[in-house]
Every structure is written in structure tokens, then in C-alpha cells.
Design an enzyme around this catalytic site. Sequence first.
Site, PDB file in Angstrom:
ATOM      1  N   ILE A  85       0.750  -1.442   0.177  1.00 30.86           N
ATOM      2  CA  ILE A  85      -0.437   0.370   0.181  1.00 30.86           C
ATOM      3  C   ILE A  85       1.204   1.112  -0.141  1.00 30.86           C
ATOM      4  O   ILE A  85       0.677   2.001  -0.412  1.00 30.86           O
ATOM      5  CB  ILE A  85      -0.927  -0.099   0.956  1.00 30.86           C
ATOM      6  CG1 ILE A  85      -1.810  -0.730   2.102  1.00 30.86           C
ATOM      7  CG2 ILE A  85      -1.374   1.283   1.411  1.00 30.86           C
ATOM      8  CD1 ILE A  85      -2.989  -1.451   2.570  1.00 30.86           C
ATOM      9  N   GLU A  86       2.181   1.713   0.527  1.00 26.08           N
ATOM     10  CA  GLU A  86       2.577   2.607   0.705  1.00 26.08           C
ATOM     11  C   GLU A  86       3.848   1.964   1.887  1.00 26.08           C
ATOM     12  O   GLU A  86       3.765   1.961   2.648  1.00 26.08           O
ATOM     13  CB  GLU A  86       1.774   3.502   1.872  1.00 26.08           C
ATOM     14  CG  GLU A  86       2.607   5.154   2.084  1.00 26.08           C
ATOM     15  CD  GLU A  86       1.280   6.406   1.813  1.00 26.08           C
ATOM     16  OE1 GLU A  86       1.827   7.266   1.160  1.00 26.08           O
ATOM     17  OE2 GLU A  86       0.340   5.783   1.336  1.00 26.08           O
ATOM     18  N   GLU A  87       4.328   2.852   1.827  1.00 25.77           N
ATOM     19  CA  GLU A  87       5.861   2.580   2.281  1.00 25.77           C
ATOM     20  C   GLU A  87       5.678   3.656   3.270  1.00 25.77           C
ATOM     21  O   GLU A  87       6.179   5.450   2.787  1.00 25.77           O
ATOM     22  CB  GLU A  87       7.078   2.361   1.141  1.00 25.77           C
ATOM     23  CG  GLU A  87       8.358   2.360   2.219  1.00 25.77           C
ATOM     24  CD  GLU A  87       9.256   1.405   1.130  1.00 25.77           C
ATOM     25  OE1 GLU A  87      10.565   1.481   2.284  1.00 25.77           O
ATOM     26  OE2 GLU A  87       9.147   0.831   0.422  1.00 25.77           O
ATOM     27  N   GLY A  88       5.614   3.895   3.937  1.00 27.66           N
ATOM     28  CA  GLY A  88       5.796   5.116   5.762  1.00 27.66           C
ATOM     29  C   GLY A  88       7.116   5.568   5.873  1.00 27.66           C
ATOM     30  O   GLY A  88       7.326   4.850   5.584  1.00 27.66           O
TER      31      GLY A  88
ATOM     32  N   GLY B 274       7.528   1.908   8.542  1.00 24.20           N
ATOM     33  CA  GLY B 274       7.219   0.225   8.228  1.00 24.20           C
ATOM     34  C   GLY B 274       7.013   0.265   6.614  1.00 24.20           C
ATOM     35  O   GLY B 274       6.828   1.902   6.349  1.00 24.20           O
TER      36      GLY B 274
ATOM     37  N   ASP C 237       0.721  12.436  16.463  1.00 19.30           N
ATOM     38  CA  ASP C 237       0.638  12.451  14.825  1.00 19.30           C
ATOM     39  C   ASP C 237      -0.813  12.399  14.226  1.00 19.30           C
ATOM     40  O   ASP C 237      -0.370  11.956  13.725  1.00 19.30           O
ATOM     41  CB  ASP C 237       1.733  11.716  14.851  1.00 19.30           C
ATOM     42  CG  ASP C 237       2.379  11.758  12.718  1.00 19.30           C
ATOM     43  OD1 ASP C 237       2.331  12.762  13.175  1.00 19.30           O
ATOM     44  OD2 ASP C 237       2.656  10.535  12.334  1.00 19.30           O
TER      45      ASP C 237
HETATM   46  N1  LIG Z   1      -5.399  -0.552   8.235  1.00 22.74           N
HETATM   47  C1  LIG Z   1      -5.240   0.738   7.347  1.00 22.74           C
HETATM   48  N2  LIG Z   1      -5.597  -0.428   5.887  1.00 22.74           N
HETATM   49  C2  LIG Z   1      -5.491   0.534   5.204  1.00 22.74           C
HETATM   50  N3  LIG Z   1      -4.339   1.745   4.366  1.00 22.74           N
HETATM   51  C3  LIG Z   1      -4.254   1.367   5.913  1.00 22.74           C
HETATM   52  C4  LIG Z   1      -4.301   0.999   7.167  1.00 22.74           C
HETATM   53  N4  LIG Z   1      -2.928   1.004   7.507  1.00 22.74           N
HETATM   54  C5  LIG Z   1      -2.540   2.299   6.771  1.00 22.74           C
HETATM   55  N5  LIG Z   1      -2.044   2.060   6.188  1.00 22.74           N
HETATM   56  C6  LIG Z   1      -1.493   3.096   4.857  1.00 22.74           C
HETATM   57  O1  LIG Z   1      -0.227   3.158   4.877  1.00 22.74           O
HETATM   58  C7  LIG Z   1       0.094   4.375   4.993  1.00 22.74           C
HETATM   59  C8  LIG Z   1       1.230   4.491   6.225  1.00 22.74           C
HETATM   60  O2  LIG Z   1       0.810   3.803   7.687  1.00 22.74           O
HETATM   61  P1  LIG Z   1       0.956   4.090   8.833  1.00 22.74           P
HETATM   62  O3  LIG Z   1       0.378   3.680   9.571  1.00 22.74           O
HETATM   63  O4  LIG Z   1       0.662   5.279   8.708  1.00 22.74           O
HETATM   64  O5  LIG Z   1       2.066   3.758   8.728  1.00 22.74           O
HETATM   65  P2  LIG Z   1       3.959   5.071   9.177  1.00 22.74           P
HETATM   66  O6  LIG Z   1       4.025   5.298  10.692  1.00 22.74           O
HETATM   67  O7  LIG Z   1       4.705   4.740   8.121  1.00 22.74           O
HETATM   68  O8  LIG Z   1       3.207   6.252   8.636  1.00 22.74           O
HETATM   69  C9  LIG Z   1      -1.090   4.945   5.809  1.00 22.74           C
HETATM   70  O9  LIG Z   1      -1.077   6.427   5.514  1.00 22.74           O
HETATM   71  C10 LIG Z   1      -2.151   4.851   4.398  1.00 22.74           C
HETATM   72  O10 LIG Z   1      -2.196   5.299   3.805  1.00 22.74           O
HETATM   73 MG   LIG Z   2       1.875   7.496   9.214  1.00 19.02          MG
END
Ligand SMILES: Nc1ncnc2c1ncn2[C@@H]1O[C@H](COP(=O)(O)OP(=O)(O)O)[C@@H](O)[C@H]1O
Ligand SMILES: [Mg+2]
Lengths: 430, 305
Positions: free
Chosen positions: A102-105, A108, A220
Site C-alpha cells: 500500500i505505502e511505504e511510510g 514501516g 501524530d
Molecule cells: N489498516 C490500514 N488499511 C489500509 N491502509 C492502511 C492501513 N494502515 C495504514 N495504511 C496506509 O499506509 C500508510 C502508512 O501507514 P502508517 O500506519 O501511517 O505508517 P507510518 O508510520 O509509516 O506513517 C497510511 O497512510 C495508509 O495509507
Molecule cells: Mg503515518
Amino acid sequence: MSDGAGPSTPSRKRSRWDIDEENDQLEQPQPQPVKRRSKTKSTKTSPAPEQAQHPAATHTELQRTSTVHKRPPHSVFVPPRTLHPPLMPSRSVYCYERLNSIEEGSYGVVFRARDKVTGDIVALKKLKLDEEKNGFPITALREINSLMVCKHENVVGIREVVVGDTLTQVFIVMDFIEHDLKTLLTTMPAPFLQSEVKTLMLQLLSAVAHCHERWILHRDLKTSNLLMNNRGTIKVADFGLARRYGDPVGVGGLTQLVVTLWYRAPEILLGATKYSTAIDMWSVGCIFAELLLKEPLFLAKGEIELLSMIFKLLGPPTPHSWPEYQTLPLAKSISLPPPQLPQLRQKFPHITAAGVDLMSRLLTYDPEMRISAVDALKHPYFSESPLPKHPDLFSSFPSAAAGEKRRKPYESPSAPVRAADHKLLTDFDP
Amino acid sequence: MSTSLYPLASLPQIEKTPSREDGIPGDLEEDLRAYGCKLIHEAGILLKQKQVAVATAQILFQRFWFATSMKQFGIGDIGMGALYLASKLEECPVRIRDLVNVYDLLLQRKAHIRAQAVASSLASTSSSTPSWSELKYTPMSYFGNTFYDLKEAVVVAEMQILKRLGFNLTVVLPYNTLVNYLRVLGLTSREDVCTKAWGYLNDAPSVEARLQTPVYALYSVPTIVCAAILLTTRHLGIALPSAPENCWWELFDAEWEDLSSVCGWIMRLYRERSLEDHTRVMGMVAKKGVRQWLEEHRSVGGEVR
Ligand SMILES: Nc1ncnc2c1ncn2[C@@H]1O[C@H](COP(=O)(O)OP(=O)(O)O)[C@@H](O)[C@H]1O
Ligand SMILES: [Mg+2]
């Protein structure tokens, strides 16, 4: 110390869950024997399978049923023993089939995945654990613990924590939520309606109130950490910076390295090392504004620029509006602009006086005076017309996270639907 | 007031713990659990750690042995891991180095006491006078293998606790509940009641032993608190309504059978133990000792006592 791996699984060539592995061959890891396992988390909603698993959960349970004299039902503060989850080891990440990433934050990597047994679609967040000298990182512990402690309709649901082949592979399994609010705001053709903004704000506030009641600061809150499903429900996510408050704070106080710049409260910008729930409330104010504007309220490049934007919108702080201002570490190094009236009314010409009032109570300089989540929930803004829209009446959007393509904006059917919604709204009684 | 549901051991886990599966008799397991908790408590004192962190560590430690056998991990290592982890959970982390040093000191001291005890019991059978000597503690080198091994052991133990408990570390401590219940029962003015009940929650009139039984992994907090109040009021001869249709513990949703079982666990901690019992557990802080014991007792065949 090496026989900790337990009954060892036959070695796999390579983990499909290794992030850097890109080729999607159909090589599946051996199917694991399906463990008899009533999912811990499901006990809350359906106690039945739990009871089936422990036909006589305690010795007394049997006698209890044979006892004749009637007892009042258990108080909510004393749930029956069968509602407590049993001690359960972490399952393997191979219980899930990896779909798309989905995304590299910052902290994680998040994947979409499917539970191989139930078929449920979930989100897996891989925690960054390498280069750790001090064992399991305290930040990751806080993230997992906060999610477990803060379970709520508007907090993303944690299902379990699973592990990979090595000790550095730990994943949080969450309900998959289709959208994050940031992406949604940038791609949706028209801003949210007032009635929708109210619904989203009520949900956000009740989640924040719930966390604060459990002594958790999120630290956050921002639109990219707010998820939204296709049924108009917001879920607060990303507790990566969360921590308990009310604990005696160690040397040096709480860290100032919290909250993404645009959503950061003025007391943190000015170097306060003691802060509390009010910092989350400032962020909520910024999110409120963003929902209305469809773009972040304070698009600043640095802290100084952010402060001057805040001063401009709210007027610089005065000894009356913020008595403690002068005592903050960085206050001396900042020269305040000449006094000036707040610009909130001009910035949000389309909301009612009550809306502006709520905004100004959230964006209050003095953290002591800033409105709490519980009080904000009772604000008149939410009980005046237009009333909050029922979540079921929100239109749905294609989910970028699920890899769905957005239709071209102008083919979007959402505009007429919205008009119809509006009509529904007038005779809708929440 | 948080009502989060902390995990409790299930009936199969209670009836046959992993250690018993491995042939470790129930009373030995009980003693080893108690001893591991005692080490956690003593290490907590030496580290000047907060009581909540120590209590949390002891509860995690007790839970762990419903998931894992003592043949697989030593009570010393898991105790260190639990204290390390609980300190993070309670936002008062300790340095691995300090923790490892404290455990090393404790274990050296125990080994010394044990050697002395054995020597003096031998001496009392013969006629020579026992000679007590001071422990000469040699701190380990920070760059030596012992330090690195122990440090590694802490990190491994912490991770094993997390994994085997499924990362569910929700712990609810009994102290707030105790205060509330005593208030409801109108007993808060009796200082002796408060002190004594508090002691029972920590399993001990003696300062030495605390939270050493597995009850926190077995019963809900209200039940444990009621048991502590029950023991206290019986001991001090305070009458509370206990007729079948109107007994005070039902006010708190506790069951008589559970109460008496918790009381049993607590009181069993005070059964007499021989010198052999004591030295036996001291020799089994590491899994090596447990394995050796199992090896030695296997020849007897079947369930060993
Ligand atoms: N339960 C979930 N379902 C769908 N997408 C998610 C979920 N959790 C996180 N994401 C996607 O992943 C992105 C990063 O997750 P996040 O928990 O915010 O991690 P980080 O600490 O890297 O910001 C979010 O902005 C969202 O787009
Ligand atoms: Mg985040």
C-alpha cells in the site's frame, strides 16, 4: 539460546514476505496445519466460539450452571472469565497471502493481504526492527499497545501481531480500510459537504476522546493517518508516535520530535517539554480546517514560517490569550508581529458562527484553555443545521490502497448522487 | 477506567502446563515460578525500579510458563527479559547493562548462600564448625563473553515473551480495584485491613515474596482482590455478610470456588520447604539445570516426585 525457535519449521527457500522480493512466482510456502484457534479478537463480538473452546472454562463454570439461585448479570466492569482472551502465541505471517503493497511510510511498510483461512482482507504493517541494540523498540511496543488499549469504532482495529521467519520480522495485522483521508481529499472532485464534515469530526473526536480517556496521546494526528472506509467511517491509525501520558516523565521531558510539522501545536514549536492531550486537539483543529479547505491549513516549510502563519491567522498571542507564553524556552528568540485580529472568519466564509467558534476553540493558543475532545463533542456546531450526515449516506470512492483506478473526475457519478443525498439529508433524522 | 480484556490462561493450559508435559512435576514448577518471581523482585529493588514495572514483569513471567516449558528456557533469562520488557511498557526502561549486572550479582550471591548452606548442613552432621565467608563478588568485564552472552539472552528472552504471548501485553494491576472494593465495604478506615490486603495481593505478609503465584494469569483482578479481602477479614476476625443468598463477594461478581482456589494458591506459597527444596530450585535457574534434573530423574520412570 538458540533453541528458542520452538518446533522448527522446515526451512523455506525464501520468504514471500521479504520486502525486497519482487518476483511474484506462485511458489507458496507449505500450507501450515490449520491451528485450532478461535481468534482472540473475535471474542468480544461473539463469545460463542470461545465458550466452545473451553467447555468448562473454570472448574466453577460447571457448578455455576447447576447453582439454582439467580444472580444478577455481571457488571460491565467484571466481564465473565470466558470473555478474556486465552494466552495465544503469535501466528506466522504465512497465514496471510500478500497482495499489493500500500505505502511505504516513515516507520514501516504497509501491505494489503488476505487471511488464508477466512479470506478476510487485511492490512499488514511491517515494523522496522533491524539495527536495534536495545531489544524490541519501545516505540513499536507503544504502537501495538496503544492499538490494543484504544479499541474503538473509530480507531483502526488491530487483529493480531504475526511474525516472520526471523526475529526482525514483526507485522501488525489490522482491518483493511480503503482510503486514507489525505489521498481522498486530494483526489475527490468536490470537498466534503458540511453535513459530512460534521460526521467525520464527530467520529474523529470520539476516537480522540477514547484514547485520551485511556491515557494515550496519539501525537501524530493528520489526514494521512486517518483512514476512511466506503461506509463513511473514519478510523484513526498510525499510533507509531503514541505514548501514555500521566507517567512521570524521564530526564529531558517528553520529546519535541512529535507531530508532523503542519499539525504541530504552538507549545511544541516553542519548545515546551511538558505537554498533554491539548497537542492532539490542535491537530484536530488543523484537520477540521483541512476537511473544509480540501488542503492543509498551514502549508509551511519550516517552524518559523509555521509560527508566522499561525500568528497571521489567529493574531499573535497576548498575555491575555496565553499567559505562559513568555515562559516557554523559545519565546525569547521570537519577535512577535504587531497585534492583529484573527482572520478565521475570513478564512472560512462558508461555515456558521458556531463552526468558527469550534475552530477557534481547537486552535486556541493556551493549551490549558484549548477545548478537550469530550467538550468538543458537545459543541453546538454539531446540533445546528445541517445536521451530521449518516455515514451510510456517504458516497464511496475507488480505493487507491486496494489498487483500484480512479475514474476520470468528470465521469464520476458522485456529483448527482451528492445532490440526491442533500435532499435526503433534509428529512433525515440522525 | 479501562476495561480492556487482559488474557488469562485457558483450562487446557492450566491443567497441563508445557513444563508438566515435559515431565517437570507440578510442585517443582510452582517452586521455580516462585523463585523466578523472587529474583525479578530482588532485581527490581537493586535497580530501584518502580513497583508497577516489577509487578507487570512478574505477571508476564507467570503467563509465559503457560505457553512454554522450563526445559526450553531458564527462569533466570525469562525473568530478565520480563523485567526488561515490563520496564519499557511502564515507561521506565532500564539499561541492559544494569539489568545484566544486577542479575549476575544476585545469582552469584545465591550460589554463595547455597554453597554455605550445603556446607553447614554437612557440618552439622559431622562435628566440625561451619565457616561462613563473605561473598567476594567479581563484576564481569563489559567486553567479556559473559556480558555479551547475558545481553543476548535478555534480547532473546524479551522477543520470546512477545512472540509466545502474541504481543498481547495488557496487564491490569489490582491496586485501584482493591481501594474501590475496600471503600464499598467501608473498610478503608481500618489501616490494618488495607495493609494486610495489600500484602496478600502481593502474596506476602513477608517482604521477601511478592506476586509469586500464577493467580494473575489465571483469574480476573476482581476475583483476586476479593480473595485478598477474604483472607484479610478472616485473619483479622472481621465479619462480613457471607450467607449464601447475601454474600459480599457476589457484589463484585466473584465466585466462591474461584476465591477459595486463589486463597489456596496464596497459602500454598507458605508451605514448609526443606533445604533440599531450596537448593534444588537454585540449581535450576538456567534450563541446563532443569534438563540435568530431568535426566537424573528419568531412570526412576514415569511421573517423578
Ligand atoms: N489498516 C490500514 N488499511 C489500509 N491502509 C492502511 C492501513 N494502515 C495504514 N495504511 C496506509 O499506509 C500508510 C502508512 O501507514 P502508517 O500506519 O501511517 O505508517 P507510518 O508510520 O509509516 O506513517 C497510511 O497512510 C495508509 O495509507
Ligand atoms: Mg503515518
